[in-house]
Design a protein around this motif. Sequence first.
Motif, PDB file in Angstrom:
ATOM      1  N   GLY A 161      30.360  12.858  66.527  1.00 56.82           N
ATOM      2  CA  GLY A 161      29.061  12.378  66.073  1.00 56.82           C
ATOM      3  C   GLY A 161      28.037  12.648  67.146  1.00 56.82           C
ATOM      4  O   GLY A 161      28.204  13.560  67.954  1.00 56.82           O
ATOM      5  N   SER A 162      27.011  11.798  67.181  1.00 56.16           N
ATOM      6  CA  SER A 162      25.940  12.016  68.145  1.00 56.16           C
ATOM      7  C   SER A 162      25.993  10.961  69.249  1.00 56.16           C
ATOM      8  O   SER A 162      26.428   9.838  69.025  1.00 56.16           O
ATOM      9  N   ALA A 163      25.491  11.355  70.429  1.00 58.33           N
ATOM     10  CA  ALA A 163      25.414  10.429  71.550  1.00 58.33           C
ATOM     11  C   ALA A 163      24.602   9.200  71.138  1.00 58.33           C
ATOM     12  O   ALA A 163      23.636   9.305  70.390  1.00 58.33           O
TER      13      ALA A 163
ATOM     14  N   PHE B  80      26.114  15.837  71.420  1.00 60.83           N
ATOM     15  CA  PHE B  80      27.267  15.324  70.677  1.00 60.83           C
ATOM     16  C   PHE B  80      28.019  14.259  71.474  1.00 60.83           C
ATOM     17  O   PHE B  80      27.824  14.091  72.676  1.00 60.83           O
ATOM     18  N   SER B  81      28.861  13.550  70.758  1.00 62.72           N
ATOM     19  CA  SER B  81      29.799  12.628  71.380  1.00 62.72           C
ATOM     20  C   SER B  81      31.086  12.744  70.584  1.00 62.72           C
ATOM     21  O   SER B  81      31.051  12.779  69.347  1.00 62.72           O
TER      22      SER B  81
ATOM     23  N   SER C 281      27.689  13.329  62.168  1.00 61.41           N
ATOM     24  CA  SER C 281      26.299  13.783  62.331  1.00 61.41           C
ATOM     25  C   SER C 281      26.281  15.302  62.500  1.00 61.41           C
ATOM     26  O   SER C 281      27.312  15.933  62.761  1.00 61.41           O
ATOM     27  N   GLU C 282      25.076  15.829  62.422  1.00 55.92           N
ATOM     28  CA  GLU C 282      24.850  17.259  62.594  1.00 55.92           C
ATOM     29  C   GLU C 282      25.375  17.741  63.965  1.00 55.92           C
ATOM     30  O   GLU C 282      26.107  18.736  64.060  1.00 55.92           O
ATOM     31  N   ALA C 283      25.016  16.995  65.044  1.00 52.67           N
ATOM     32  CA  ALA C 283      25.435  17.394  66.398  1.00 52.67           C
ATOM     33  C   ALA C 283      26.952  17.383  66.502  1.00 52.67           C
ATOM     34  O   ALA C 283      27.555  18.250  67.150  1.00 52.67           O
TER      35      ALA C 283
ATOM     36  N   SER D 117      25.254  14.335  54.041  1.00 48.85           N
ATOM     37  CA  SER D 117      24.109  15.195  54.319  1.00 48.85           C
ATOM     38  C   SER D 117      24.525  16.534  54.931  1.00 48.85           C
ATOM     39  O   SER D 117      23.731  17.448  55.031  1.00 48.85           O
ATOM     40  N   LEU D 118      25.775  16.627  55.378  1.00 52.16           N
ATOM     41  CA  LEU D 118      26.190  17.833  56.099  1.00 52.16           C
ATOM     42  C   LEU D 118      26.827  18.840  55.154  1.00 52.16           C
ATOM     43  O   LEU D 118      27.646  18.473  54.305  1.00 52.16           O
ATOM     44  N   ALA D 119      26.426  20.099  55.331  1.00 48.95           N
ATOM     45  CA  ALA D 119      26.961  21.155  54.474  1.00 48.95           C
ATOM     46  C   ALA D 119      28.266  21.670  55.070  1.00 48.95           C
ATOM     47  O   ALA D 119      28.277  22.314  56.107  1.00 48.95           O
ATOM     48  N   VAL D 120      29.373  21.334  54.441  1.00 50.24           N
ATOM     49  CA  VAL D 120      30.674  21.794  54.925  1.00 50.24           C
ATOM     50  C   VAL D 120      31.455  22.370  53.762  1.00 50.24           C
ATOM     51  O   VAL D 120      31.565  21.735  52.721  1.00 50.24           O
ATOM     52  N   SER D 121      31.940  23.578  53.968  1.00 49.53           N
ATOM     53  CA  SER D 121      32.871  24.070  52.956  1.00 49.53           C
ATOM     54  C   SER D 121      34.181  24.335  53.676  1.00 49.53           C
ATOM     55  O   SER D 121      34.255  25.128  54.592  1.00 49.53           O
ATOM     56  N   MET D 122      35.203  23.584  53.300  1.00 47.90           N
ATOM     57  CA  MET D 122      36.470  23.641  54.028  1.00 47.90           C
ATOM     58  C   MET D 122      37.582  24.035  53.087  1.00 47.90           C
ATOM     59  O   MET D 122      37.521  23.811  51.899  1.00 47.90           O
TER      60      MET D 122
END
Lengths: 362, 447
Positions: free
Chosen positions: B289-291, B327-328, B354-356, B381-386
Amino acid sequence: MVAEGAIRAGCRFFAGYPITPATGIFKAMIDALPARGGLALSAPDEISAIAECIGAAMRGYKAMTATSGPGWALMIESVQYALMTETPLVIALVQRLGPSTGGATQGAQGDLLLAEHATSGGYTIPMLAPSNARECADLTEIAFAWAERLRTPVVVLSDKEVGMTTERVDFTDGSSSPETYAVGTNGNNGTYYFNRPGDIPLFTAVGGATRVIATGSAHDKRGKLQKNSPETIDVLRHLEEKIRLRAHELEIVVEDIQPEARTLVISYGVTSRAASSAVRLARDSGLNVSHLSVKSLFPLPYAALDRALKGVESVIVPEENLTGQYRRIIAPYIGNRVLRGINKIGNMISPSEILRAIRVTP
Amino acid sequence: MNAPTPTQTRQRSYFVDNVQFPFCKGCGHTQVLRRLDEALSALNTPAEQIALVTDIGCIGLADGLFRDIHTVHTTHGRSTAFATGIGLADRVLAGKDLRVVVLIGDGGAMIGLQHLVHAAMLNVPMTVLICNNFVYGMTGGQGSGLTPERFITATTPDGNITPPADLCAILTGSNAQFVARTTTSDTNFPDIMRRAFASPGFAAVEILELCTEYAVPKNELTGKMLAGIAEQNGWALGVLRENASRAPFHVRYAEAVRTSATPKVREHGFSSAPHAHQLAGPVSIVLAGSAGERVQSSAAALCEAAIASGLYVTQKNDNPVTQGSGFSLSEVWISPEPIQYTGIERPDIVVAASEAGLRELTSRGTMASVSDDTVFVVDESLAVSMRTRKLLPLSLRKSLGPKDAALGGLLAACHEKNVLPDETLALIARYRMGDRAKVCEGMVFSV
Ligand code: SF4
């Protein structure tokens, strides 16, 4: 957990300078020592940190500092001073990726030779290498006992992966109790008095009733500065002899031996973990393989090495450095067996990489 | 301190009998040591309560001249740092008042400037005598950082073109309790020594003196000229700082320890003990995620619950060098067996909160290592195709807020993978999220 071991050993003085990945030890000592009647000091640099620790140790208190490769480079001058003045001291060296500033948050096993060969004259610096959090505590406690018993600086060599991984630790199986060694006085015989070169002088604290003459210069048994006298050469020989003669008492290893195995994995530090997994996988697939996980890197555990090598034809030493630092140390002792290294930097060596090497019979 | 007891006879000298000074004829060190011996004798301190710490150089030969006192001959420049350790251990740990004296030359003072500054700042009780004869005597008369301008030395054959440092100004600026500068021919020298030794904290005296072997012949120097050299170089003479009210380190430290809040032992904050686990084999988790969004502490909460359930765990954290941005990330193993190798080659669970975090998962190769069986929880909200069959987009950030998004995703994944019983996961949610735990439980357990 290094701090935990130090506290259990009765460490009363710590001076440090922040450096990833050793900062956690510094912080833990800052939090723990004041309430226990101790003192943890923020030094302005690593040279000050170790010198202040040595001063406190000379005054008669158990002392420790902690650093990583770049800080160790600055401390070497005073490590030699502690060795020469026979001052007990523990230094936790939490390795990161080098050379120079290197990679602060990446693990490595690249400081072994730099740490061991830190003295002019190439004296043995006793060194312990934990593989996990529990061993960080236990081996640090042992490091204090060694430092006092041998009157010399002792290094606890861990790395980022061991030092900065949080893990479950269970102390309920009974923790070792700290050994303490005689603090006394050699009376009028002098600060560094010994009878035979392998004997260890009784430690006398500066500031006590018996006079101490301490010096980092070549000296006689009283601590008097001398050039090249036979007694001075005796003292210099004694600094190595006292450790060499006790090497067999200082062996700490985990032996996982299969008598019919022809392949032996010798590992230390974080790599012992991957090696354990690899050996287990190999045995699951029907292979015979032995594993010697070395905790006391120096003095070299000769007897354990001999036992582990029985019937073995091929030795594998995985290390997170490019040149096989411990492999080169072991090489003279393995006879005509095939010696192979698994060497890698930037990432931990994985069980599958070790397993691959075990599968290939040379 | 160290007031003479009635039974003690007055100490006449601490020198060995028939002391022979090993210095060249006329060397200032001889006078400095005589003044030192007189000052110590006047205090009548028992010999075993004095520690003389010497540096490298001609002045470092001094320890061999004394009888009965403790002597510590150190490395070049470091004498003050060793003395700091001795002094602090003596005052703070032993509760004694060992009299620590440091002898150092101009060379050592400049190499070990940091240690002088540190001892002065801490205000460690000690008396430091800086024997400034403007050259390195032992190695053949080379110039130092305290060599006057135009001075001729082995390394400044045409005269020194670099103005020297004002050591006393540096130490005054470091809050030293007592700072003085004098010369071996100054009639006030003994008095300055007396006042330095009377100071309860860090006291430094810079003594300008003659190196008759190297400094004198090349510069046509006499003892009478030392005061003039001081003036030409802007070095004030006399007592430059005497701050009697400044408490030494051990006094301030004792006060700080006494008034410090009792350290708390941290325990896990679960409202009740977690339930027994049913985990059959090891599970690896990568949480990103994010810091500042409680990523690593969420992983830690899960680990604590797992330990309390009888499981083994390892947790490794990562973030950019500047800890408060970008990021974290946490890598976690949870296992019914002790954990050996802590690397994660094929993660069982991946959470991108998160995005980061997602960017970091891509750059470190985690995305490429995802297998068909990996449970992959992402913020919607994140675009992921897995390629994993278990891609779970959830409304983490919107419903739970950025500070609980990582934990929400982690709990959802653990529920899906049966890492811990739902009751335990609910305990973690309540412990960490307070009011929002209900929303979280609704989302997590409906997965
Ligand atoms: S070389 Fe200089 S400092 Fe050294 S003893 Fe001779 S006169 Fe003194």
